[in-house]
Structures are given as C-alpha cells and as structure tokens.
Design a protein around this motif. Structure first.
Motif, mmCIF file in Angstrom:
data_model
loop_
_atom_site.group_PDB
_atom_site.id
_atom_site.type_symbol
_atom_site.label_atom_id
_atom_site.label_comp_id
_atom_site.label_asym_id
_atom_site.label_seq_id
_atom_site.Cartn_x
_atom_site.Cartn_y
_atom_site.Cartn_z
ATOM 1 N N THR A 409 -4.032 -1.218 -4.140
ATOM 2 C CA THR A 409 -4.961 -2.321 -3.884
ATOM 3 C C THR A 409 -6.151 -1.846 -3.043
ATOM 4 O OG1 THR A 409 -3.214 -3.972 -4.042
ATOM 5 C CG2 THR A 409 -5.184 -4.592 -2.809
ATOM 6 N N PRO A 411 -10.032 -2.535 -1.121
ATOM 7 C CA PRO A 411 -10.664 -3.617 -0.351
ATOM 8 C C PRO A 411 -11.441 -4.607 -1.219
ATOM 9 C CG PRO A 411 -10.954 -1.525 0.782
ATOM 10 C CD PRO A 411 -10.317 -1.206 -0.545
ATOM 11 N N GLU A 413 -10.825 -5.527 -4.095
ATOM 12 C CA GLU A 413 -9.889 -6.400 -4.809
ATOM 13 C C GLU A 413 -9.444 -7.547 -3.908
ATOM 14 O OE1 GLU A 413 -7.865 -3.596 -8.125
ATOM 15 O OE2 GLU A 413 -7.208 -3.191 -6.082
ATOM 16 N N ILE A 414 -9.193 -7.233 -2.643
ATOM 17 C CA ILE A 414 -8.823 -8.303 -1.714
ATOM 18 C C ILE A 414 -10.010 -9.246 -1.530
ATOM 19 C CG2 ILE A 414 -8.003 -8.843 0.603
ATOM 20 C CD1 ILE A 414 -6.702 -6.122 0.719
ATOM 21 N N TRP B 341 -1.289 2.924 3.562
ATOM 22 C CA TRP B 341 -2.202 2.079 2.779
ATOM 23 C C TRP B 341 -3.048 1.218 3.700
ATOM 24 C CZ3 TRP B 341 -2.614 -3.236 2.830
ATOM 25 C CH2 TRP B 341 -3.502 -3.784 1.895
ATOM 26 N N ASN B 345 -7.060 1.363 3.949
ATOM 27 C CA ASN B 345 -7.757 0.285 3.253
ATOM 28 C C ASN B 345 -8.137 -0.912 4.093
ATOM 29 O OD1 ASN B 345 -7.786 0.911 0.196
ATOM 30 N ND2 ASN B 345 -5.770 1.568 0.916
ATOM 31 N N ALA B 346 -7.580 -1.016 5.268
ATOM 32 C CA ALA B 346 -7.740 -2.310 5.933
ATOM 33 C C ALA B 346 -7.944 -2.225 7.441
ATOM 34 C CB ALA B 346 -6.534 -3.196 5.610
ATOM 35 N N TRP B 386 4.892 -3.542 -1.394
ATOM 36 C CA TRP B 386 3.635 -2.935 -1.856
ATOM 37 C C TRP B 386 3.911 -1.906 -2.964
ATOM 38 C CZ3 TRP B 386 2.652 -6.295 1.775
ATOM 39 C CH2 TRP B 386 1.359 -6.609 2.148
ATOM 40 N N ARG B 553 -2.979 -7.920 -14.453
ATOM 41 C CA ARG B 553 -3.679 -6.711 -14.008
ATOM 42 C C ARG B 553 -3.658 -5.658 -15.106
ATOM 43 N NH1 ARG B 553 -2.441 -2.165 -10.047
ATOM 44 N NH2 ARG B 553 -4.554 -1.554 -9.483
#
Lengths: 562, 562
Positions: A409, A411, A413-414, B341, B345-346, B386, B553
């Motif tokens: 996943t 960013p 996509e979120i 992850w 990504n976050a 995940w 998806r």
C-alpha cells in the motif's frame, strides 16, 4: 457611478474580506488575516501557569475577530482604491455554532481579568466537541418528552450546537454562566461590535438553537428538565427577536468606522453562516440543487418548498437560507482536515522531497499519483470519521477506519481512499435526503478543495452519479456576505431588493462541469455497498468498538494526568 | 584442541554464516552477504525487454545462495583465524517453503538460457502468494476426498507451500514443469550443491509438503484429482527418502570446499528450516515452552509429546523440530515487515528529522514516543493482516485494518497500535494451541525485534500474560545450524551425539525476562476482546470486504495493464 459591498468571512483559522462590485459581483480586492491565537485546543493563550485544555476542546479568542475588521477592510479599500462613500454595506458570515458568553455591553467574559484563565469564558469554536454528554442529555430528554423540534434536526442534536455548549458552561463552570448576561453566536457578536446594536440572526437561531418561526425556542419546561438553572436561559441570556437574513442589522458605529475605514452609518447586514450564505453566491436560489462548501469540513445545503423530516441531517429551517424556502443542511465533519491530517502525519520524506524538487504542493503531488490509480486499484476502503460523523449518524463518538492495507500500500492509495471515503459520505447524505422527499439533482461546489482538485471533483461526480459544477468565485461565502450587504443596503442605496435579485446579478459558475464517468460509477457501486455495510456496522450500534476505544483513550489520558 | 562448526542461515534478503566453538556455542565470527537480486517481485533480473511480474509474486535467484557460501564462509574462517581442519561440520537453515525446479544434475531451470525469461523457472520465495487459487483447490479437493493429512495442517494448506507452488508451475507453465527433473526446497538444493548428493530434509517435507512418518506424501489418487499430470509429481519429481534432522547429508565436495575454504569431506548436516532450527538454539528441548522467531514475520514453535489437531495452525510434524516430540508451528505473516511498511510509507518528515538530529534509528524514535503512551491511550486498534493471516485463519486474502483514527492521531500511536496488533495475533495463536491441548507456559523470543525492542517485548508479555525470555545468541537460527552440524559430525569427530546434548552445551538465554505487568494486562483484556471480535467478523466470513477489495484491486490492475 459604481457601487461596492464588503463581505467578511470568518473561518476556522482566519478571517477574509472581499470588496466586490455590486453590479456584477466582480471581486476587486481580497485580504486575509490569520487569527493570532488560531484554534486554541491545547492551552489558553494566557500568562502565568499554563491552563491546559482537555481533549475535544476547541476555543478561540474574540479579539482575533475584531483584528480581522481592523486589518482586512482597510486593506481591500486601499487595494481597490475605492471611495468609502461608494461602499453601500458590509456583511459577515461565520462558522457556527461558534459561541461565547458576554456581559450586557457585549464584553467577552474572556476579556475580564478575573475570568481570563477560565476556559469556559472563551469562545467555543464550532469544532469544540467536549459537550457530547450534554448533547446526549439534550437528546434523551427531548425524546422522553416528545419534543416536536427534535425531528426537525434529524432526531439528534449535535454536541457542536448552542444549547449543548451553553449547558456545558452552566454545569462545568456555573460561576461563568452566572456572569454571562448574554450567550450568543460569534456571528451576532461581531455584528454587535460593528453596529453597537445586538441582533440575533435567523440562520443560527434556527439551525443551531432549535428556534422555528412557528414555535420559537425550546420551552422553559424542557430547558428546566435539562437543569433547573437552565430553565430561563432563553429568557435571561438570549435576545428574543430573531432577525431575517438580508435585513439591515444597523449602521456602522463610529468606533467600527474607525477600525474599517468605512463611513459611519454604512449598512451592516444581519449575520449569517458561512455555508448558508454561500448558496445564493453559488447561483442557487431554487430547490433540487445542492451546494457543497468544501473546506476543512463540508456543508451540504439544499432547499425545498416542502417541509420534510430527514433523519440524521443537521436540520431544516424555514427561510433559513433563502426567504420562502425550507433550507436543509447536512455536514461532514472532516474533509480537507482529513487530507491535511494525512499529509501532516503519514506522508513519507521521499514524497515531500519529490514535491519540493518539482516545486509543487504535497497535496498536488499526492493527487497526481492518486489520479493514476483506477477505481478499486488501491484495494483500500475508509470510513471518513476522523472527526466523527455529523450527518446521517450524528455521532462524534465514531472514529476513522482504514481497511485493506497491505505491505504494498502506497501513500497515494491511502490518500485516494480518504478522498473516496468523503465522497461516499456525501453520497449517503444525498441518498438520505432523496429517500425523504428532498431531491438532489445536481451539485454546485465551492471552497478550496472544489476549486483546486479536479481529481477530487471527478471522484465525487463518479461516486454520487451527479454532475458537479464549481462556483465562479474563489470566495463564495464572502461574496454571499457582500450580496447580503447589498440587500441590507436596499435598492435605493444602489443595492438589491432581494437576495434572489442579488444572486442573479452577482453570482456565477465556472464554465464546464464534472460529469460522472459511467465505468467509474459502476466500479464505485461495489465499493459504496461495502462502505454502507461498514458504515452501518460500526455506526449504528452493532459493533461499538469506536466508542470503546474513545472511552479507553479518555480513561488512559485521565490516568496519565492523575 | 577446540573444535568449531559453521552455521549458514539463508534469510529473505541475505545469507549469514557464523562460526562457533562446539564446546560452548561461543560465536567467533559472523559474515553477511546481501543477495544481489534480493527479492524479485517487480521484474526478472534479465537483459532485454523487461519481464514484469504480476502482483503477489516473489522470486529469488539461486546464484545468490551460492554466493553466500563463496563469500561468508571464507570470511568467518579468516576473521576467527580458525584452521579448517578444526571445523567439524557445516549446517544450513533456510526460509521455507522456498522452492525451485532443477534438472537431474541440480541445475536450476532459471540458469538455462532458453528458460531464463520464464518467471516459473526461478526460485519461488516463501512469500510468493500467487498460488492462492491452487492452494484453494488443494484444500477443496482434500476436504472433498476426506484426506486425513488436512487436519494435521489446521484444516488448511497455505499458498506458500510446496504443492501449491508446484501446481502453479504445472498449470501456468506446463513446459517449465515438464523440463523439471526435480522440484525441491532451496534448503535441500544448497545442501546438494555442497555435497553433490541430493537429500530431502524431514522438516520441509513434513511442514511444507504434507509428508508424515506414518503416511508418507499425499497419494497419487489425490494428486491426480488436482490435475491429471500432477499424479506422479512425487514419483517422478521428488526424492522419496526423507532425511532425519541432525543426520549427515554427505561430505563437502571438492568444488564446495574450494568455495568455502573448508576441507573436502567436512560433514554437511541435513538442511533445516530457519524457525525450526532456532528452537534448540534458544535452549528449548521440551514441551510447554514456545519459541518465537521475530523478524519480518514471526514463527511460533512449540513441542508436545502428544499428537493434537489444532485448527488454523501451520501444522505439526512428528520429529519435525526435535526427535521424539511432535513439533507444532504457527506463524504471523507480517511483524517486522509491518513496522517497516509503516516507517517507509507513513512517517512524516519531522520524525525523520528528529531521529537524524538525535542520531537514533527511526524505529527507536517511534518506540521511545510509543513507550510514553499508556495502554489504550492511542484510541487505536489494528488487525495485523498487512500480509494476510498465516495462522488461526490461514487466509492470504485478508488485509490490514486500522480503526479509531482521529485528527489528533499521531504517528507513534499508529506504530504502537501495529505492535499491539501483532501481539494480539500472537495471543490468539497461543490461546488456540492451549484450547487444543498444547500448553504454552512461557516464551523464548529471538530475532532482531526481540533483541532490540524492550517496548515490543513488554507489550507482548502484557498482552499474552506470559513471561518472555530472549535467546542469548543474536544469530539463533545460524547457531542452530551450527549445532546440527556438530550433531552431523558426531561425537567421535568432536561433535555431539544428539541435538539435546548440543543444545545443553551450546545454547543459552539472556539474563532476565519480560514479566507481564498486571495493570497493563487488565487494560489489554478490553482491547483484546475488541480485537477478537474484529478478527472474527472480518476473518471468518461474516463480512468479506477484505476479499472484495483484493478482488477489485486485482481486477483494476488487470484492466490497467490491458
């Protein structure tokens, strides 16, 4: 000889003035002032020992509002090189319910030295959510007593509204409550500051304080059932007369003339709410067309000749948007805020680096990447409840959900899932309206998100299956306030005789529309069904994990402080 | 005169050799080689037009494995200044099921010029998840036919395992399947490369290829029911004899001696799996103590004198970990990968800046901030899927969920929620074992997460209500391989007569333990109940949104490619 009007729009973080030509709505100048104390949600801006605020609190400093007049109005006059004698009027719109306690002469209690360190003396901003227990009681007692007005508000009063916030003051700070000669909307307070005369606008009275043309405010008996000392809140702490939208609240006082550079006696329009005032400014003066004001949160406004009770909406008010029509309001509590949270908290360094290298905004970068995804390609689905749910569920106790994450996943996509979630939230609002007899055929959007984000608008069109048009003004609420100022000034002074006339002359749409793309619509049907299922499962009581988590969080915080 | 053993641990991204003293397990040297082609999940590393891989694929290059021997073994010999004559043996452990097709002489099909651009000719890494449809059929046909062995594997065979991957080759690339004289575990392939003799280790045969001491491999009839051409896969493409763990697979070949710098004829142990070989290396040789190998994913190993069918576990194998005991395995498919992850990504720029300024790792920073939170304070709860769910649900089709987000949610709160989710996942595995007669009284953890993260270990202890001890070696699987090498060499050569003896002499624990803190345990009870409810709702079929999203998806990806 051209005539001009000034509209001042009070937002969450800043206030903005525009100066427009009354003939065609053309915007000659705009100026913004960011509130010095912004949103006060951690500690009061006072000297001495820190005064920390509990979770869910959101306050403002009323002095910041006056600074908006002092800075932005002179700035637009000067920038447009307009003679103040040619300005027919000034109008304001405000976030709501944003309310404060004041003395008999309108002095905010937060300005009194002995109350300055008392959080309840300050302005409670619309997104102050700490009055939820009070709202819960307001609802329970109303249901118990069979109060008619409850159904006008979708069966549920929000913690954001006037009586919930007032009751919180009474119960948590009775001494502040006792000192308040008036509890009133900040919208009406700034008009009072401009004119020296107190008015109470129909819009906030109707949408936020349960007033109706037929029944007035809630009864003494009902209010007494909430708390004995609350019985006379309407009688003793609120102005009884309600002023119609577009009416003249008064003339500009000498003091306010000095702040603004306008002439004393200039017509000041009755205050209005940012979302409601935007409707005629977005060209909408008839039923069937929804106006969405898309910013940190979104308001949905639609009108009908018919009176219909729609469960879970914010409410409807006769003449509450335009005279002669029932005005219906719904809302989503986090939209731009949603995307802002994401960018602040969950976007990795590499994305910020790429945006900087390419000289574009991080939102623009994320939208560019998100636009490359097909519908469903993210594999993600979200519930757009990062700030609770304002319409359909009317529940500040729900929270955000993201489902479908994998190690792949990305960013964008979120980000796209959050955009889609807010679009699903809009669709469920539209469907609820239509199921209860309020048609929504097409939509006019205004606000920063609508103007700047073709991706977001296309997703909204695809998800809702309705064309989206964009307001021609980039300051639609302020334009609406200026239009109301022109109506308050009246035909003789070079203004208009009605808001419908003002709208026809001064409001316009951008060319073109976002039309739903059938293939995307079909793909979103599948996702929307899943959204509705999660919405109902977590939102309608079958699984109350969101409330449990909020409870644990509050408990842990209290424990940590103890 | 001291004697030494070499253990080589083949991980997901790299291979690592250690050289230890056979007397006490003391580690004299270690060396790592990162696979040149790493995990191949986007395109094959070949010249010419790109060969793109579909979603869920994960391949490796077998040449990388041989490079591990060529680089790391000479390096540890040299670093420890040990005479190769004093090295009694070499053992290997591997990820599993990581498998490949080869010719009769052991040449990987991916090395053949005409098959090099054929994805199915390459090594399928354990986390290759594209054989899910094949696994689904393997399960359906087994249930239909009432195959006994299905219950040994918790009622469900994973898409990661041997026959699912083999069937995928047959059905998607029959020409590759036809060219393969052998389908085998990479673990056995590297031992073949070392010795020149093919063996098939009991551990992967039992855990990944449904072999048992009692019944052997699945029957011809069953395999034929999967696909007519699959009937003779065991007969024609797999070695029939199964080699016991700790046995000598052969002596080092002259060629492999030249790669490694060891003497020709040095004892080479039968191959093993990284998780299983870690158990005696973590001091555990008896029932009731679970060993958790915590890295990108987590494996849970526990032994029992009794044969028990535990639904949803990876499986059990008689003598599969230690001779004389039934070895039970469970797993969580993303643990370190989960946190990785998140960091990739976050996590916002400001956090990376702070970590850099303070000279600490970003995980360390997040853990420091997360450690300041009380249990429940984040207001968040996650499902740790995940990368799908490997045990209890055995479903690669589920995905990650985060619930409870608000506009005030901070990155460390999400990080902590992900850690807690993996701990809840461990607890549900433990409770499932215990409910089916396999006690788990305490836990020994090894791997990077266990060694470096007191916060994570304390959360695991609090959530599971069990003390966590940490393996004394920072290379527990490699130590286990070295111990098996010492057993393969045998007493006479200076090794050991059994793995239990080797464990007593060579394995140790760190001092101290993470004991559950009662107040935290109590608070986690509430969260765990909510976790289980969400786990069952989304995991057991009541709401299949996760599968729907994965389907959309895949469909969107296919559409986008077409």
């Amino acid at each position: 000889m051209s005539k001009y009007a000034v509209g001042v729009d009070f937002g969450t973080e800043s206030g903005r003035a525009i100066l427009v030509d009354v003939a065609d709505g053309r915007q000659l100048a705009t100026a913004v002032y960011s509130y010095r104390n912004g949103v006060i949600d951690e500690r009061l801006p006072v000297d001495g020992a820190p005064v920390l605020l509990p979770l869910e609190w959101a306050l403002q400093d009323p002095d910041d509002y006056l600074d908006v007049f002092r800075t932005t109005v002179p700035e637009v006059l000067s920038a447009a090189a307009v003679d103040p004698r040619d300005v027919v009027g000034i109008g304001v719109d405000f976030t709501a319910c944003t309310m404060l306690p004041v003395t008999a002469d309108g002095t905010p209690l937060s300005s009194l030295p002995d109350l300055r360190r008392e959080p309840h003396a300050w302005v409670k901003l619309w997104k102050h959510h700490a009055a939820q227990p009070h709202a819960d009681r307001i609802n329970a007692v109303a249901r118990e007593r069979g109060e008619d007005w409850l159904d006008r508000y979708g069966g549920r009063i929000s913690s954001e509204w006037f009586f919930a916030k007032s009751l919180q003051i009474l119960e948590e700070a009775p001494e502040v409550y006792a000192r308040a000669d008036r509890l009133l909307e900040a919208a009406d307070w700034v008009v009072w500051r401009l004119t020296g005369e107190e008015t109470r606008n129909l819009c906030t009275a109707g949408y936020k304080a349960m007033w109706s043309r037929r029944d007035g405010f809630p009864s003494r008996e009902y209010l007494a059932a909430l708390h004995p000392d609350f019985a006379d809140v309407v009688d003793t702490k609120m102005l009884h007369e309600v002023a119609e939208l577009g009416d003249r609240a008064g003339g500009l006082s000498a003091e306010a003339a000095a702040w603004t550079g306008l002439l004393p006696g200039t017509a000041v329009a009755v205050a209005n709410v940012d979302a409601h005032v935007a409707v005629p400014a977005a060209t909408v003066t008839e039923p069937g067309r929804m106006v969405m004001i898309m910013g940190t949160s979104t308001c949905h406004m639609v009108m009908s000749r018919d009176e219909r009770e729609v469960p879970g909406m914010c409410g409807y008010v006769q003449d509450g948007i335009l005279p002669g029509l029932f005005g219906y309001e719904a809302g989503q509590s986090a939209v731009g805020d949603h995307f802002g949270w994401f960018v602040e908290n969950a976007v990795p360094v590499a994305y910020h680096d790429e945006a900087r290298e390419r000289g574009i905004d991080i939102h623009a970068l994320l939208q560019e990447k998100a636009a490359r995804l097909a519908v469903g390609e993210s594999g993600l689905l979200a519930l757009d409840w990062w700030n609770g749910n304002r319409s359909v569920l009317v529940d500040a106790g729900v929270s955000g959900l993201l489902i479908g994450a994998t190690l792949a996943t990305a960013p964008e996509e979120i980000y796209r899932a959050l955009v889609e979630a807010t679009a699903f939230g809009t669709r469920i609002i539209i469907e609820t309206f239509e199921a209860h007899g309020i048609p929504v055929e097409d939509i006019v959007a205004c606000g920063g998100l609508a103007e700047k984000s073709p991706l977001i608008m296309q997703i909204y069109a695809d998800v809702t299956g309705r064309p989206f048009r964009i307001s021609g003004s980039d300051q639609t609420p302020a334009l609406g306030s200026a239009m109301h100022a022109a109506v308050a000034a009246g035909l003789d002074a070079g203004g208009y005789g009605s808001i419908v006339d003002a709208s026809r002359a001064m409001a316009r749409l951008r060319d073109g529309a976002y039309e739903p793309i059938p293939a995307n619509q079909a793909a979103y049907e599948v996702l929307y069904r899943e959204y509705v299922r999660l919405h109902d499962y977590f939102g309608r009581g079958e699984n109350d994990v969101m409330r449990v988590l909020k409870g644990l969080r509050a408990q842990a915080r209290t424990g940590a402080e103890a």
